[in-house]
Design a protein around this motif. Structure first.
Motif, PDB file in Angstrom:
ATOM      1  N   HIS A   1       0.880  -1.286   0.030  1.00 42.14           N
ATOM      2  CA  HIS A   1       0.064   0.043  -0.040  1.00 42.14           C
ATOM      3  C   HIS A   1       0.844   1.322  -0.074  1.00 42.14           C
ATOM      4  N   GLU A   2       1.954   1.230   1.018  1.00 40.75           N
ATOM      5  CA  GLU A   2       2.772   2.436   0.885  1.00 40.75           C
ATOM      6  C   GLU A   2       3.384   2.955  -0.429  1.00 40.75           C
ATOM      7  N   HIS A   3       3.719   1.591  -1.059  1.00 41.25           N
ATOM      8  CA  HIS A   3       4.741   1.673  -2.159  1.00 41.25           C
ATOM      9  C   HIS A   3       3.619   2.395  -3.430  1.00 41.25           C
ATOM     10  N   TRP A   4       2.319   1.596  -3.516  1.00 36.69           N
ATOM     11  CA  TRP A   4       1.350   2.278  -4.354  1.00 36.69           C
ATOM     12  C   TRP A   4       1.162   3.698  -3.971  1.00 36.69           C
ATOM     13  N   GLU A   5       1.044   4.011  -2.908  1.00 39.84           N
ATOM     14  CA  GLU A   5       0.817   5.673  -2.504  1.00 39.84           C
ATOM     15  C   GLU A   5       1.974   6.449  -2.831  1.00 39.84           C
ATOM     16  N   GLU A   6       3.147   6.046  -2.805  1.00 46.70           N
ATOM     17  CA  GLU A   6       4.456   6.864  -3.177  1.00 46.70           C
ATOM     18  C   GLU A   6       4.322   6.755  -4.885  1.00 46.70           C
ATOM     19  N   LEU A   7       4.059   5.677  -5.497  1.00 48.29           N
ATOM     20  CA  LEU A   7       4.179   5.792  -6.910  1.00 48.29           C
ATOM     21  C   LEU A   7       3.213   6.889  -7.562  1.00 48.29           C
ATOM     22  N   THR A   8       1.869   6.626  -6.810  1.00 48.53           N
ATOM     23  CA  THR A   8       0.851   7.477  -7.614  1.00 48.53           C
ATOM     24  C   THR A   8       0.756   8.758  -7.163  1.00 48.53           C
ATOM     25  N   ARG A   9       1.398   9.212  -6.175  1.00 51.21           N
ATOM     26  CA  ARG A   9       1.275  10.570  -5.361  1.00 51.21           C
ATOM     27  C   ARG A   9       1.174  11.836  -6.360  1.00 51.21           C
TER      28      ARG A   9
ATOM     29  N   PHE B   1      -8.258   0.364  -8.515  1.00 50.77           N
ATOM     30  CA  PHE B   1      -7.696   0.074  -7.021  1.00 50.77           C
ATOM     31  C   PHE B   1      -7.384  -1.440  -7.299  1.00 50.77           C
ATOM     32  N   TRP B   2      -6.568  -1.921  -6.380  1.00 47.75           N
ATOM     33  CA  TRP B   2      -5.950  -3.399  -6.275  1.00 47.75           C
ATOM     34  C   TRP B   2      -6.704  -4.172  -5.390  1.00 47.75           C
ATOM     35  N   VAL B   3      -6.872  -5.338  -5.530  1.00 46.76           N
ATOM     36  CA  VAL B   3      -7.445  -6.229  -4.791  1.00 46.76           C
ATOM     37  C   VAL B   3      -6.465  -7.723  -4.704  1.00 46.76           C
ATOM     38  N   VAL B   4      -6.498  -8.411  -3.763  1.00 45.98           N
ATOM     39  CA  VAL B   4      -5.467  -9.438  -3.544  1.00 45.98           C
ATOM     40  C   VAL B   4      -6.272 -10.742  -4.331  1.00 45.98           C
ATOM     41  N   ARG B   5      -5.555 -11.218  -5.061  1.00 43.14           N
ATOM     42  CA  ARG B   5      -5.988 -12.584  -5.721  1.00 43.14           C
ATOM     43  C   ARG B   5      -5.563 -13.949  -4.903  1.00 43.14           C
ATOM     44  N   SER B   6      -4.027 -13.686  -4.494  1.00 42.39           N
ATOM     45  CA  SER B   6      -3.566 -14.846  -3.865  1.00 42.39           C
ATOM     46  C   SER B   6      -2.149 -14.511  -3.412  1.00 42.39           C
ATOM     47  N   HIS B   7      -1.788 -14.701  -2.137  1.00 39.75           N
ATOM     48  CA  HIS B   7      -0.553 -14.765  -1.329  1.00 39.75           C
ATOM     49  C   HIS B   7       0.147 -16.176  -1.474  1.00 39.75           C
ATOM     50  N   ASN B   8       1.425 -16.386  -1.677  1.00 40.48           N
ATOM     51  CA  ASN B   8       2.053 -17.281  -1.445  1.00 40.48           C
ATOM     52  C   ASN B   8       3.280 -16.891  -0.443  1.00 40.48           C
ATOM     53  N   ILE B   9       3.513 -17.307   0.592  1.00 37.61           N
ATOM     54  CA  ILE B   9       4.497 -16.622   1.729  1.00 37.61           C
ATOM     55  C   ILE B   9       5.489 -17.791   1.849  1.00 37.61           C
ATOM     56  N   THR B  10       6.550 -17.598   1.901  1.00 42.73           N
ATOM     57  CA  THR B  10       7.789 -18.616   2.430  1.00 42.73           C
ATOM     58  C   THR B  10       8.275 -18.057   3.624  1.00 42.73           C
ATOM     59  N   PHE B  11       8.365 -18.823   4.833  1.00 39.85           N
ATOM     60  CA  PHE B  11       9.065 -18.428   5.834  1.00 39.85           C
ATOM     61  C   PHE B  11      10.239 -19.001   6.018  1.00 39.85           C
ATOM     62  N   LYS B  12      11.266 -18.264   6.174  1.00 43.64           N
ATOM     63  CA  LYS B  12      12.720 -18.825   6.278  1.00 43.64           C
ATOM     64  C   LYS B  12      13.378 -18.668   7.697  1.00 43.64           C
TER      65      LYS B  12
ATOM     66  N   ASN C   1      -1.327   1.763 -19.176  1.00 42.62           N
ATOM     67  CA  ASN C   1       0.042   2.109 -19.435  1.00 42.62           C
ATOM     68  C   ASN C   1       0.726   2.928 -18.433  1.00 42.62           C
ATOM     69  N   SER C   2      -0.136   4.035 -18.041  1.00 46.22           N
ATOM     70  CA  SER C   2       0.351   4.997 -17.019  1.00 46.22           C
ATOM     71  C   SER C   2       0.958   4.297 -15.919  1.00 46.22           C
ATOM     72  N   ILE C   3       0.239   3.177 -15.553  1.00 45.23           N
ATOM     73  CA  ILE C   3       0.505   2.538 -14.107  1.00 45.23           C
ATOM     74  C   ILE C   3       1.865   1.584 -14.417  1.00 45.23           C
ATOM     75  N   LEU C   4       1.789   0.946 -15.391  1.00 47.05           N
ATOM     76  CA  LEU C   4       2.761   0.047 -16.055  1.00 47.05           C
ATOM     77  C   LEU C   4       4.215   0.670 -15.770  1.00 47.05           C
ATOM     78  N   GLU C   5       4.090   1.924 -16.423  1.00 45.42           N
ATOM     79  CA  GLU C   5       5.141   2.526 -16.589  1.00 45.42           C
ATOM     80  C   GLU C   5       5.760   2.954 -15.172  1.00 45.42           C
TER      81      GLU C   5
END
Length: 128
Positions: A35-43, A51-62, A121-125
């Protein structure tokens, strides 16, 4: 690749009955840094955005994290295509030891109808 980094502190409420950070807390941090990255990119963007919604998370704990530690949360968008975007979040301790890595697939939605929308495309950039 546009990397973004924030720091966070491990608080007592993040600790589980095993004495280290609870798995759910890692996912909270994953969402926070994204979220903070998105806010920084789009300020500076004035056009209407979806807006974005999560479709899936895959987390590996090390490795474990413990109360009082300062962690570095690093994220970047690995790839985007159509309505989907793959974001990586890596969580490191102060010694730069990788604690967890999460691969999240996000779906971009139209703000008006809340249906999937091609990522402009403006977001992809911004992700490059």
């Amino acid at each position: 690749m546009n990397r973004f980094r924030i720091k966070t502190q491990v608080l007592p409420e993040h600790i589980d009955n095993l004495g280290h950070v609870n798995n759910v807390q890692y996912l909270h941090w994953v969402q926070t840094v994204a979220h903070e990255h998105w806010e920084e990119l789009t300020r500076m963007i004035t056009e209407p955005l979806g807006f974005w919604v999560v479709r899936s998370h895959n987390i590996t704990f090390k490795n474990e994290a413990f109360e009082g530690e300062t962690l570095s949360l690093e994220t970047y968008v690995k790839k985007s295509r159509g309505v989907l975007s793959e974001r990586i979040v890596e969580i490191y301790n102060a010694k730069q030891i990788l604690l967890a890595k999460c691969n999240t697939q996000w779906c971009y939605l139209d703000a008006n109808n809340q249906k999937p929308r091609l990522i402009p495309n403006s977001i992809l950039e911004l992700f490059k």
